[in-house]
Design an enzyme around this catalytic site. Structure first.
Site, PDB file in Angstrom:
ATOM      1  N   CYS A 115       0.821  -1.225   0.000  1.00  0.00           N
ATOM      2  CA  CYS A 115       0.000   0.000   0.000  1.00  0.00           C
ATOM      3  C   CYS A 115       0.851   1.271   0.000  1.00  0.00           C
ATOM      4  O   CYS A 115       0.343   2.355  -0.250  1.00  0.00           O
ATOM      5  CB  CYS A 115      -0.940   0.003   1.194  1.00  0.00           C
ATOM      6  SG  CYS A 115      -1.960  -1.472   1.270  1.00  0.00           S
ATOM      7  N   HIS A 255      -3.590   6.902   3.204  1.00  0.00           N
ATOM      8  CA  HIS A 255      -3.977   5.627   2.591  1.00  0.00           C
ATOM      9  C   HIS A 255      -5.377   5.269   3.070  1.00  0.00           C
ATOM     10  O   HIS A 255      -5.693   5.414   4.254  1.00  0.00           O
ATOM     11  CB  HIS A 255      -2.966   4.543   2.994  1.00  0.00           C
ATOM     12  CG  HIS A 255      -3.378   3.167   2.588  1.00  0.00           C
ATOM     13  ND1 HIS A 255      -3.817   2.882   1.319  1.00  0.00           N
ATOM     14  CD2 HIS A 255      -3.441   2.001   3.282  1.00  0.00           C
ATOM     15  CE1 HIS A 255      -4.122   1.589   1.245  1.00  0.00           C
ATOM     16  NE2 HIS A 255      -3.900   1.046   2.422  1.00  0.00           N
ATOM     17  N   ASN A 285     -10.181  -0.600   0.114  1.00  0.00           N
ATOM     18  CA  ASN A 285      -8.716  -0.480   0.130  1.00  0.00           C
ATOM     19  C   ASN A 285      -8.169  -0.905  -1.234  1.00  0.00           C
ATOM     20  O   ASN A 285      -8.229  -2.080  -1.581  1.00  0.00           O
ATOM     21  CB  ASN A 285      -8.167  -1.374   1.248  1.00  0.00           C
ATOM     22  CG  ASN A 285      -6.657  -1.311   1.377  1.00  0.00           C
ATOM     23  OD1 ASN A 285      -5.970  -0.758   0.517  1.00  0.00           O
ATOM     24  ND2 ASN A 285      -6.142  -1.890   2.452  1.00  0.00           N
TER      25      ASN A 285
HETATM   26  O1  UT7 Z   1      -3.757  -1.653   3.533  1.00  0.00           O
HETATM   27  C1  UT7 Z   1      -2.794  -2.077   4.445  1.00  0.00           C
HETATM   28  C2  UT7 Z   1      -3.234  -1.897   5.765  1.00  0.00           C
HETATM   29  N1  UT7 Z   1      -4.392  -2.670   6.083  1.00  0.00           N
HETATM   30  C3  UT7 Z   1      -5.112  -2.268   7.060  1.00  0.00           C
HETATM   31  O2  UT7 Z   1      -4.796  -1.223   7.568  1.00  0.00           O
HETATM   32  C4  UT7 Z   1      -6.234  -3.100   7.606  1.00  0.00           C
HETATM   33  C5  UT7 Z   1      -6.164  -3.071   9.092  1.00  0.00           C
HETATM   34  N2  UT7 Z   1      -7.160  -3.818   9.812  1.00  0.00           N
HETATM   35  C6  UT7 Z   1      -8.492  -3.509   9.799  1.00  0.00           C
HETATM   36  O3  UT7 Z   1      -8.938  -2.637   9.072  1.00  0.00           O
HETATM   37  C7  UT7 Z   1      -9.378  -4.227  10.772  1.00  0.00           C
HETATM   38  O4  UT7 Z   1      -8.598  -4.960  11.684  1.00  0.00           O
HETATM   39  C8  UT7 Z   1     -10.420  -5.177  10.112  1.00  0.00           C
HETATM   40  C9  UT7 Z   1     -11.479  -4.350   9.410  1.00  0.00           C
HETATM   41  C10 UT7 Z   1      -9.713  -6.086   9.143  1.00  0.00           C
HETATM   42  C11 UT7 Z   1     -11.121  -6.020  11.177  1.00  0.00           C
HETATM   43  O5  UT7 Z   1     -11.714  -5.201  12.147  1.00  0.00           O
HETATM   44  P1  UT7 Z   1     -11.507  -5.523  13.700  1.00  0.00           P
HETATM   45  O6  UT7 Z   1     -12.313  -4.564  14.452  1.00  0.00           O
HETATM   46  O7  UT7 Z   1     -10.020  -5.518  13.933  1.00  0.00           O
HETATM   47  O8  UT7 Z   1     -12.153  -6.947  13.847  1.00  0.00           O
HETATM   48  P2  UT7 Z   1     -11.448  -8.342  14.282  1.00  0.00           P
HETATM   49  O9  UT7 Z   1     -10.422  -8.764  13.307  1.00  0.00           O
HETATM   50  O10 UT7 Z   1     -11.020  -8.201  15.701  1.00  0.00           O
HETATM   51  O11 UT7 Z   1     -12.662  -9.341  14.194  1.00  0.00           O
HETATM   52  C12 UT7 Z   1     -13.786  -9.237  15.054  1.00  0.00           C
HETATM   53  C13 UT7 Z   1     -14.811 -10.291  14.700  1.00  0.00           C
HETATM   54  C14 UT7 Z   1     -14.268 -11.711  14.531  1.00  0.00           C
HETATM   55  O12 UT7 Z   1     -15.181 -12.588  15.127  1.00  0.00           O
HETATM   56  P3  UT7 Z   1     -14.852 -13.259  16.560  1.00  0.00           P
HETATM   57  O13 UT7 Z   1     -13.586 -14.038  16.351  1.00  0.00           O
HETATM   58  O14 UT7 Z   1     -14.700 -12.103  17.507  1.00  0.00           O
HETATM   59  O15 UT7 Z   1     -16.062 -14.091  16.819  1.00  0.00           O
HETATM   60  C15 UT7 Z   1     -14.314 -11.926  13.030  1.00  0.00           C
HETATM   61  O16 UT7 Z   1     -14.505 -13.263  12.678  1.00  0.00           O
HETATM   62  O17 UT7 Z   1     -15.478  -9.953  13.472  1.00  0.00           O
HETATM   63  C16 UT7 Z   1     -15.524 -11.115  12.631  1.00  0.00           C
HETATM   64  N3  UT7 Z   1     -15.489 -10.693  11.242  1.00  0.00           N
HETATM   65  C17 UT7 Z   1     -16.595 -10.422  10.532  1.00  0.00           C
HETATM   66  N4  UT7 Z   1     -17.906 -10.473  10.836  1.00  0.00           N
HETATM   67  C18 UT7 Z   1     -18.784 -10.137   9.879  1.00  0.00           C
HETATM   68  C19 UT7 Z   1     -14.398 -10.469  10.471  1.00  0.00           C
HETATM   69  N5  UT7 Z   1     -14.790 -10.071   9.248  1.00  0.00           N
HETATM   70  C20 UT7 Z   1     -16.139 -10.042   9.256  1.00  0.00           C
HETATM   71  C21 UT7 Z   1     -17.105  -9.692   8.291  1.00  0.00           C
HETATM   72  N6  UT7 Z   1     -18.416  -9.742   8.647  1.00  0.00           N
HETATM   73  N7  UT7 Z   1     -16.780  -9.298   7.059  1.00  0.00           N
END
Ligand code: UT7
Length: 328
Positions: A115, A255, A285
């Site tokens: 990125c 970004h 993204n």
């Molecule tokens: O471009 C390079 C840089 N990239 C980034 O900067 C991305 C950085 N990361 C993020 O943007 C975020 O971490 C995410 C959007 C990817 C995830 O958000 P989060 O608040 O960190 O959620 P998490 O990974 O802690 O997941 C929370 C829950 C999980 O369920 P459990 O294990 O708590 O039961 C996931 O399975 O949300 C679940 N989950 C979803 N639920 C519904 C993950 N993706 C989804 C989804 N729909 N699409």
């Protein structure tokens, strides 16, 4: 001896026509518009059609940037394309763009910095201009991430989109132009965000395809925390190197990975929301393409006034991060 100033003289962007909304994604994986909006701020993203490649969008964005710069493609000395989804492992996508544009005098190569690829390219371009090795350089960020996303993995498939942005950087004089560039890497965290196949470590075998290990893998939570920290550091480095305060900034174009990351950076810097450019809701993204697409949109919308202090700030896999400060 006067050192030339690297100036952006043209911007362009190009996006696929097809829109994939969060409601469309609800039909593909177990997710919801509510979850995606509240966790990422993304409403929809663009997806390339069959027969459209990274070079398709890179070329269109480049043509618009070259047209705005008022030069001919043959005037280009160099083409740098940031991408992690090139048309082919080789030749570079930059070489394909060179052919498409008829930029017969330009040397062309790709930069792999995820990125941060566009800002790495812009940093290189500035050095070529300052050392008088080039007068007109095309810098592109272009991706078709939809081809390397696992459409059965809800953790990643709702985040990414396709598209390209480009700028022409030309040699100039005077106070406006690129004031500084800062680029950083930390390979110790490469596993947090990577595409396992198909390279020399995991070659393209039937076994790899069957395992699904060919697609993007991300530990989102960890990446989130590191992104906020690194982008804040890069922003302060750019301002500090030029003797500016956050209050001097007219616009920050970060970004576009996640609305919450952008808001957290704005808050940590103490920057008003009105100075943050955000379009992640429409494109998701797009990796190296996100900053040049946003820059082109801000430019064409008339948001970049003459002499405005503009900060570009990126973070991505590698890990890599970068900032570029400009007087517009
Ligand atoms: O471009 C390079 C840089 N990239 C980034 O900067 C991305 C950085 N990361 C993020 O943007 C975020 O971490 C995410 C959007 C990817 C995830 O958000 P989060 O608040 O960190 O959620 P998490 O990974 O802690 O997941 C929370 C829950 C999980 O369920 P459990 O294990 O708590 O039961 C996931 O399975 O949300 C679940 N989950 C979803 N639920 C519904 C993950 N993706 C989804 C989804 N729909 N699409």
């Amino acid at each position: 001896m006067t050192i030339p100033r690297a100036k952006i003289t043209g911007t362009g962007s190009a996006l696929p026509a097809r829109v994939l909304t969060n409601y469309d994604l609800e039909q593909i994986v177990e997710t919801s518009d509510d979850w995606i909006m509240s966790r990422t701020g993304i409403k929809e993203r663009r997806i390339a059609a069959e027969g459209e490649y990274t070079s398709t969008f890179a070329t269109r964005a480049a043509q618009r940037a070259v047209e705005m710069a008022g030069i001919d493609a043959v005037d280009l000395d160099l083409i740098i394309c940031g991408t992690v989804t090139p048309d082919f492992p080789f030749p570079s996508t930059a070489c394909i763009v060179q052919q498409n544009l008829g930029a017969i005098r330009a040397a062309a190569f790709d930069v792999s910095a995820a990125c941060s690829g566009f800002l790495y390219g812009l940093s290189l371009a500035e050095k070529f201009i300052k050392t008088k090795a080039a007068s007109h350089i095309l810098v592109i960020g272009a991706e078709v991430l939809s081809r390397v996303v696992d459409w059965t993995d809800r953790n990643t498939c709702c985040l990414f989109g396709d598209g390209a942005g480009a700028v022409v950087v030309s040699a100039g004089t005077g106070p406006s132009g690129i004031l500084s560039t800062h680029i950083y890497s930390d390979g110790s965290h490469w596993e947090l965000l990577h595409q396992p196949g198909a390279g020399s470590r995991n070659p393209a075998t039937q076994q790899l395809l069957d395992s699904g290990r060919i697609f993007i893998r991300m530990q989102g939570n960890e990446v989130f925390k590191l992104a906020v920290r690194a982008m804040e550091e890069a922003a302060h480095a750019a301002l500090g190197a030029n003797g500016f305060m956050v209050a001097d900034l007219d616009i920050l174009i970060p970004h576009q990975a996640n609305r919450r990351i952008i808001d957290a950076i704005g808050k940590r810097l103490g920057l008003g929301e009105e100075k943050l450019f955000v379009n992640v809701q429409r494109y998701g993204n797009t990796s190296s393409a996100s900053i040049p697409i946003a820059l082109d949109e801000a430019n064409r919308a008339g948001l970049l006034e003459r002499d405005a202090l503009v900060l570009l700030d990126a973070f991505g896999g590698g890990l890599t991060w970068a900032s570029v400060l400009m007087r517009w």
